[in-house]
Write an enzyme that holds these catalytic residues in place. Structure first.
Site, mmCIF file in Angstrom:
data_model
loop_
_atom_site.group_PDB
_atom_site.id
_atom_site.type_symbol
_atom_site.label_atom_id
_atom_site.label_comp_id
_atom_site.label_asym_id
_atom_site.label_seq_id
_atom_site.Cartn_x
_atom_site.Cartn_y
_atom_site.Cartn_z
ATOM 1 C CD GLN A 222 39.455 41.090 42.207
ATOM 2 O OE1 GLN A 222 40.117 40.074 42.437
ATOM 3 N NE2 GLN A 222 39.825 42.294 42.627
ATOM 4 C CB SER A 223 40.784 37.734 35.354
ATOM 5 O OG SER A 223 41.315 36.582 34.725
ATOM 6 C CG ASN A 224 40.289 33.498 39.997
ATOM 7 O OD1 ASN A 224 40.665 34.083 40.998
ATOM 8 N ND2 ASN A 224 39.010 33.173 39.787
ATOM 9 C CB ALA B 267 44.366 38.133 34.516
#
Ligand SMILES: *Cc1c(COP(=O)(O)O)cnc(C)c1O
Length: 337
Positions: A75-77, A79
């Protein structure tokens, strides 16, 4: 300090607002709380990576890259924001997502940031937890070069001396806003992870002699490791900007790892309370992984009397509310158990 010496693209919505939090301040009964809205930077719903990407993507274009590679947790912001700006610039984007939490339910694996990564047209591949993500990115870059591409690797969180310039600039922006309204900021608190945000802020504040102490609430590493990571990046960024690496004293880097809970991306009761309080008292959305834990630290420190009545404490909202949709079951809400 003149940031125009460094290539930069301008796509962030700046300056971000600096707003009071009157109802929360009253409820907690401590210092005057303020919020710096870096959740409103633009770029696929905003967040702190936008400021870093202005400098990183300018560097990628200077190097005539046609393909962007980066990595993060599922859930990388970071990325998601990288996918968005790559789309806008017409660059190919490959992201490697590390399964850091072990969550594989539908919402976590496919909603929130992952949904948006896909909407932006990025190619995504998953790696197991504890993979050497830098080595994975190097390998992918080699493969893309063999195919005739010119890849540019952005480190996790966009945290290197180029990305940190975005938060050197944010330190100027916030100090200027405070000066304009004669607001004396006594503390600036934010969630700290890959270190670029805190390193840039600490360096920018020092270079201006703002005397605004920065307090990082760690979302992953223990206090010592987090402070060392941040300080290392402060030194590299200082050198990159032509300062002595010792411009900033080591003790100016302060991180607290008491609010991580069981681990990165894993919920805590205090985070759930913080997200709900911000939503119910101020109508502002935090996130479960970063800003929620950061703000849970601030709430606890206010309750402990660490910040005093009459002081002005600013919380830097670093974004991430998109990932609320990856954790719909943690808030004990009707219909989501
Ligand atoms: C990446 C991120 C942070 C942490 O910033 P770093 O520069 O990685 O320390 C905080 N909040 C949100 C929402 C983020 O996405």
């Amino acid at each position: 300090m003149h940031l125009s010496h460094y290539p930069r693209l301008h796509f962030a919505h700046l300056p971000t607002p600096l707003e009071p939090l009157p109802r929360l301040s009253e409820e907690l009964g401590g210092p005057n709380l303020w919020i710096k809205r870096d959740d409103c930077t633009g770029l696929s719903s905003g967040g702190n990576k936008t400021r870093k990407l202005e400098f990183l993507m300018a560097d990628a274009l200077e190097q005539s890259s046609d393909t962007i590679i980066t990595q993060g947790a599922t859930q990388s912001n970071h990325a998601r924001q990288t996918c968005a700006i790559a789309a806008r610039l017409g660059l190919e984007c490959h992201i490697l997502l590390e399964d850091r939490t072990g969550y594989h339910d539908e919402a976590y694996a496919h909603n929130g940031n992952v949904l948006l990564d896909q909407l932006h047209g990025a190619s995504i591949s998953i790696r197991p937890g504890d993979s050497d993500m830098n080595a994975e990115m190097d390998q992918l870059a080699q493969k893309l070069r063999d195919d005739g591409k010119k890849p540019y690797i952005i480190p996790g969180g966009g945290s290197n001396e180029i990305g940190a310039l975005g938060y050197v600039n944010a330190a100027f922006e916030l100090t200027h806003q405070a000066n304009e309204r004669s607001l004396r900021i006594d503390h600036l608190v934010h969630a700290t992870g890959s270190a670029g945000t805190q390193a840039g802020l600490v360096l920018g504040m020092e270079a201006m002699n703002s005397r605004i102490p920065i307090y990082g609430v760690s979302v992953r590493a223990d206090k010592h490791k987090q402070e060392e990571n941040v300080y290392g990046l402060v030194q590299r960024t200082a050198e990159f900007m032509g300062y002595s690496p010792d411009l900033v004293a080591r003790e100016k880097v302060v991180a607290n790892s008491d609010y991580v809970g069981p681990g990165y991306g894993l919920p805590t009761d205090a985070m759930v309370e913080a997200v709900k309080m911000m939503a119910c008292y101020e109508g502002i959305l935090l996130d479960p992984v970063y800003a929620g834990k950061g703000f849970s630290g601030l709430i606890d420190l206010v309750r402990q009397g660490h910040f005093k009545k009459g002081q002005n404490v600013v919380f830097l909202h670093t974004g991430g509310s998109v990932s609320l949709f990856a954790y719909p079951n943690i808030f004990d809400l009707p219909g989501y158990q």
